[in-house]
Design a protein around this motif. Structure first.
Motif, PDB file in Angstrom:
ATOM      1  N   ILE A 155      33.638  48.565  31.097  1.00 36.13           N
ATOM      2  CA  ILE A 155      35.089  48.518  31.304  1.00 36.13           C
ATOM      3  C   ILE A 155      35.412  48.264  32.765  1.00 36.13           C
ATOM      4  O   ILE A 155      36.345  47.517  33.091  1.00 36.13           O
ATOM      5  N   VAL A 156      34.636  48.870  33.662  1.00 33.32           N
ATOM      6  CA  VAL A 156      34.814  48.599  35.101  1.00 33.32           C
ATOM      7  C   VAL A 156      34.606  47.110  35.378  1.00 33.32           C
ATOM      8  O   VAL A 156      35.356  46.497  36.149  1.00 33.32           O
ATOM      9  N   ASN A 157      33.602  46.510  34.733  1.00 28.93           N
ATOM     10  CA  ASN A 157      33.338  45.074  34.912  1.00 28.93           C
ATOM     11  C   ASN A 157      34.528  44.236  34.446  1.00 28.93           C
ATOM     12  O   ASN A 157      34.845  43.200  35.041  1.00 28.93           O
ATOM     13  N   VAL A 158      35.185  44.669  33.368  1.00 30.73           N
ATOM     14  CA  VAL A 158      36.378  43.975  32.876  1.00 30.73           C
ATOM     15  C   VAL A 158      37.488  44.044  33.930  1.00 30.73           C
ATOM     16  O   VAL A 158      38.138  43.041  34.233  1.00 30.73           O
ATOM     17  N   VAL A 159      37.676  45.234  34.487  1.00 38.43           N
ATOM     18  CA  VAL A 159      38.703  45.415  35.523  1.00 38.43           C
ATOM     19  C   VAL A 159      38.428  44.499  36.711  1.00 38.43           C
ATOM     20  O   VAL A 159      39.326  43.807  37.216  1.00 38.43           O
ATOM     21  N   ARG A 160      37.153  44.485  37.159  1.00 36.67           N
ATOM     22  CA  ARG A 160      36.792  43.644  38.302  1.00 36.67           C
ATOM     23  C   ARG A 160      37.002  42.162  37.994  1.00 36.67           C
ATOM     24  O   ARG A 160      37.473  41.399  38.844  1.00 36.67           O
ATOM     25  N   SER A 161      36.648  41.745  36.785  1.00 39.52           N
ATOM     26  CA  SER A 161      36.802  40.330  36.406  1.00 39.52           C
ATOM     27  C   SER A 161      38.271  39.922  36.400  1.00 39.52           C
ATOM     28  O   SER A 161      38.633  38.830  36.866  1.00 39.52           O
ATOM     29  N   LEU A 162      39.115  40.795  35.871  1.00 41.18           N
ATOM     30  CA  LEU A 162      40.550  40.493  35.846  1.00 41.18           C
ATOM     31  C   LEU A 162      41.128  40.440  37.254  1.00 41.18           C
ATOM     32  O   LEU A 162      42.011  39.634  37.544  1.00 41.18           O
ATOM     33  N   GLU A 163      40.620  41.310  38.130  1.00 43.92           N
ATOM     34  CA  GLU A 163      41.085  41.277  39.515  1.00 43.92           C
ATOM     35  C   GLU A 163      40.670  39.970  40.187  1.00 43.92           C
ATOM     36  O   GLU A 163      41.468  39.328  40.882  1.00 43.92           O
ATOM     37  N   GLU A 164      39.400  39.560  39.961  1.00 46.93           N
ATOM     38  CA  GLU A 164      38.911  38.325  40.566  1.00 46.93           C
ATOM     39  C   GLU A 164      39.673  37.115  40.039  1.00 46.93           C
ATOM     40  O   GLU A 164      39.860  36.126  40.750  1.00 46.93           O
TER      41      GLU A 164
END
Length: 338
Positions: free
Chosen positions: A312-321
């Protein structure tokens, strides 16, 4: 940071390679390293400043050639590898590659010093007996030994060179004992401060992509050995608990990318505040279903919870990027980018 590949130490090349390969691949490589290697590479990445594109290309090319040489050696032995590499790269480069690969496959005495900056080795050996210095120098790579010897007083340089030239056979037992004593001494006196280095962002990016176990290993080491750097990384590091910093619209965007089963497992290890934040941003029916799923799961392994949280953290980071959400830098609000 040197601009030429030939001036780089091995660990500096690894740092350049990891940053060049990107966060996801670097985090996978981290999983294959032992704790000591992770510590060395992490500090080196933190110390990494601007890297010219041509240097990145050189390091990538060198890594490719070394992997190619290893593959050929594994497939058909040294002579087989030499034949193919000479045709592809020429005799001189082929020989150089094979020598380095062969050396790297064996652990030579004083190997721990080959991972240490020559200036640090120089400071460490200043008070040692010339015979001990000669013994160390005779096992280091010639280029590294030359840098170290050049920093010694002129009289000591000559004395060490003479002792290297006259050095006879030494029993493995004595060699191992000298190596053991020096390694222990070096580990107690070495100190590095990379707090002000320009590569902290690169370390943060890799840690954010790595699994929680790797993250813990790195942070525990840094907290003990370099508290200031650890604190600097913590300020920039996004972990599962930091989802509390997202505003409702951002969290709703994240939820569209997360499977209910994955979320339920992740929330098994979350605080009550964080659980409630997720429930508030779901429909009443979805929240009820999620709670039922979590109750039905019963006890779960911590490892499984951490893996789901990391996804889920990876999803958050991807959306931020991708520019779809903004993660607040402090305790403030995030917002959608319009």
């Amino acid at each position: 940071m040197p601009n030429k590949k030939s001036n780089l130490l091995g660990r500096e090349k690894v740092a350049v390679l990891m940053v060049t390969l990107g966060n996801e691949i670097a985090s996978e490589i981290y999983k294959l390293l032992d704790d000591t290697s992770i510590e060395i590479v992490t500090l080196e990445i933190a110390n990494l400043r601007k890297v010219p594109p041509e240097l990145k290309l050189d390091v990538m090319k060198e890594a490719q050639e070394i992997l190619m040489a290893r593959e050929f050696m594994a497939r058909g032995g040294v002579e087989y590898a030499r034949d193919i590499l000479e045709r592809a790269l020429g005799p001189e480069r082929a020989q150089n590659l094979l020598s380095r690969v062969t050396a790297s496959l064996q652990v030579r005495p004083f190997d721990f010093m080959r991972h240490t900056d020559p200036q640090q080795v120089l400071g460490f050996i200043q008070g040692e007996h010339p015979q001990t210095i000669a013994l160390i120098m005779s096992y280091l790579d010639p280029a590294q030994a030359a840098l170290i010897i050049s920093g010694l007083p002129a009289v000591m340089q000559a004395e060490v060179a003479k002792r290297i030239a006259k050095m006879d056979r030494i029993t493995p037992e004595i060699l191992r004992e000298v190596e053991r004593v020096l390694e222990r001494k070096l580990s107690t006196v070495m100190g590095q401060d990379f707090t002000l280095a320009g590569g902290v962002d690169a370390v943060v990016a890799i840690i954010n992509s790595a699994d929680r176990t790797t993250e813990r290993n790195i942070m525990e080491y840094l907290e003990e050995n370099d508290p200031e750097l650890a604190e600097e990384i913590k300020k920039r590091l996004f972990v599962f608990e930091d989802i509390l910093r997202l505003d409702d619209r951002s969290l709703q965007r994240v939820l569209r990318e997360v499977e209910l089963k994955e979320l339920g497992l992740a929330l098994k290890g979350a605080t009550e505040d964080l659980r409630e934040k997720f429930f508030r941003n779901m429909s009443k029916r979805a929240a009820e279903m999620l709670k039922e799923d979590m109750d039905f799961m019963g006890p779960v392994r911590v490892k499984d919870v951490e893996e789901s949280q990391q996804k889920i953290v990876n999803v958050v980071r991807s959306l931020e990027e991708a520019g779809e959400i903004v993660i607040a830098s402090g305790g403030g609000e995030s917002e959608l980018v319009v």
